[in-house]
Design a protein around this motif. Structure first.
Motif, PDB file in Angstrom:
ATOM      1  N   GLU A 150       0.822  -1.206   0.000  1.00  0.00           N
ATOM      2  CA  GLU A 150       0.000   0.000   0.000  1.00  0.00           C
ATOM      3  C   GLU A 150       0.856   1.255   0.000  1.00  0.00           C
ATOM      4  O   GLU A 150       0.546   2.237  -0.690  1.00  0.00           O
ATOM      5  N   LYS A 153       2.266   1.671  -3.513  1.00  0.00           N
ATOM      6  CA  LYS A 153       1.230   2.143  -4.430  1.00  0.00           C
ATOM      7  C   LYS A 153       0.966   3.632  -4.243  1.00  0.00           C
ATOM      8  O   LYS A 153       0.771   4.377  -5.217  1.00  0.00           O
ATOM      9  N   ALA A 154       0.939   4.056  -2.989  1.00  0.00           N
ATOM     10  CA  ALA A 154       0.722   5.475  -2.724  1.00  0.00           C
ATOM     11  C   ALA A 154       1.865   6.318  -3.295  1.00  0.00           C
ATOM     12  O   ALA A 154       1.637   7.385  -3.888  1.00  0.00           O
ATOM     13  N   GLU A 155       3.091   5.828  -3.149  1.00  0.00           N
ATOM     14  CA  GLU A 155       4.226   6.548  -3.718  1.00  0.00           C
ATOM     15  C   GLU A 155       4.151   6.574  -5.245  1.00  0.00           C
ATOM     16  O   GLU A 155       4.471   7.589  -5.882  1.00  0.00           O
ATOM     17  N   GLU A 156       3.694   5.452  -5.843  1.00  0.00           N
ATOM     18  CA  GLU A 156       3.559   5.404  -7.300  1.00  0.00           C
ATOM     19  C   GLU A 156       2.516   6.418  -7.776  1.00  0.00           C
ATOM     20  O   GLU A 156       2.738   7.135  -8.756  1.00  0.00           O
ATOM     21  N   ARG A 157       1.369   6.482  -7.092  1.00  0.00           N
ATOM     22  CA  ARG A 157       0.342   7.452  -7.463  1.00  0.00           C
ATOM     23  C   ARG A 157       0.863   8.880  -7.337  1.00  0.00           C
ATOM     24  O   ARG A 157       0.578   9.736  -8.178  1.00  0.00           O
ATOM     25  N   LYS A 158       1.634   9.117  -6.324  1.00  0.00           N
ATOM     26  CA  LYS A 158       2.193  10.448  -6.130  1.00  0.00           C
ATOM     27  C   LYS A 158       3.158  10.811  -7.258  1.00  0.00           C
ATOM     28  O   LYS A 158       3.125  11.926  -7.790  1.00  0.00           O
ATOM     29  N   LEU A 160       3.201   9.534 -10.322  1.00  0.00           N
ATOM     30  CA  LEU A 160       2.438   9.713 -11.548  1.00  0.00           C
ATOM     31  C   LEU A 160       1.768  11.076 -11.589  1.00  0.00           C
ATOM     32  O   LEU A 160       1.711  11.727 -12.652  1.00  0.00           O
ATOM     33  N   GLU A 161       1.253  11.518 -10.469  1.00  0.00           N
ATOM     34  CA  GLU A 161       0.629  12.840 -10.410  1.00  0.00           C
ATOM     35  C   GLU A 161       1.653  13.938 -10.664  1.00  0.00           C
ATOM     36  O   GLU A 161       1.390  14.894 -11.397  1.00  0.00           O
ATOM     37  N   GLU A 162       2.847  13.787 -10.076  1.00  0.00           N
ATOM     38  CA  GLU A 162       3.895  14.776 -10.317  1.00  0.00           C
ATOM     39  C   GLU A 162       4.321  14.770 -11.790  1.00  0.00           C
ATOM     40  O   GLU A 162       4.564  15.824 -12.391  1.00  0.00           O
ATOM     41  N   LYS A 163       4.395  13.583 -12.402  1.00  0.00           N
ATOM     42  CA  LYS A 163       4.753  13.485 -13.814  1.00  0.00           C
ATOM     43  C   LYS A 163       3.705  14.170 -14.687  1.00  0.00           C
ATOM     44  O   LYS A 163       4.034  14.896 -15.645  1.00  0.00           O
ATOM     45  N   ARG A 164       2.454  13.965 -14.365  1.00  0.00           N
ATOM     46  CA  ARG A 164       1.377  14.601 -15.132  1.00  0.00           C
ATOM     47  C   ARG A 164       1.466  16.118 -15.054  1.00  0.00           C
ATOM     48  O   ARG A 164       1.324  16.821 -16.065  1.00  0.00           O
TER      49      ARG A 164
END
Length: 206
Positions: A150, A153-158, A160-164
């Motif tokens: 978990e 996953k939270a770090e991955e979502r973070k 991805l958001e920064e990349k976007r």
């Protein structure tokens, strides 16, 4: 008339204090005498007045003998009282040694040592204990793995958001940076010309 309750504190007035001492002393001596006669008890009473005067009562022939008897009895009771903690301490030490020995045997069995002297029941108990321990260990391990997943996953979502957000900023920057190469439009100037016209009738002149 109801007698008021006497407060248990020092009487400040000297005369009242002396009168009260005399009354209470005589009453205490009387009660000691009655106790010795009615109950056939050995009673000894020693009173010193505020000025140091001695008052005493003894139901036996000698007050000194009663005091010696008391001292001897108190000494014996003190010895017995001192022996009790020693016995308790020894008993606690033996219990602790037995518990430590039992824990050491259990630890060796869990490590697979000293199994030659074990019976089938003891081996079965050890096996059951190991299985319960393994169940708890696996449950704890799975819980930690889930928490780690978990967290990743939270770090991955973070990320991805920064990349976007970075991509959006780059695209916006590309739309504003290039300069348009079209020449600026000049304003069309219109000159007003005055034209002379004559009105006549007939064929045109050459």
């Amino acid at each position: 008339m109801v007698r008021g309750k006497t407060q248990m504190k020092r009487i400040e007035n000297d005369t009242s204090r002396q009168v009260t001492f005399s009354k209470r002393r005589n009453g205490l001596l009387k009660k000691a005498f009655e106790l010795s006669v009615l109950c056939d008890a050995e009673v000894a009473l020693i009173i010193f007045s505020p000025r140091g005067k001695l008052y005493e009562f003894s139901s036996s022939s000698s007050l000194s003998k009663t005091i010696e008897k008391y001292q001897k009895k108190a000494k014996d009771m003190g010895s017995k009282t001192a022996e009790i903690p020693m016995q308790l301490s020894k008993g606690n030490t033996l219990d602790m040694e037995k518990k430590i020995e039992h824990f050491e045997v259990c630890r060796r069995r869990l490590l697979g040592e000293g199994l030659d002297s074990c019976s089938i029941e003891e081996l079965q108990q050890t096996e059951n204990q190991l299985e319960r321990s393994l169940t708890k260990i696996r449950a704890r391990k799975n819980h930690l793995i889930k928490e780690q997943i978990e967290r990743l996953k939270a770090e991955e979502r973070k990320l991805l958001e920064e990349k976007r957000k970075l991509l959006e900023e780059i695209e916006c920057g590309r739309g504003l940076t290039p300069v348009s190469r079209e020449p600026p439009r000049e304003e069309i100037r219109t000159e007003t010309m005055d034209v002379e016209t004559e009105l006549f009738i007939g064929p045109p002149k050459r």
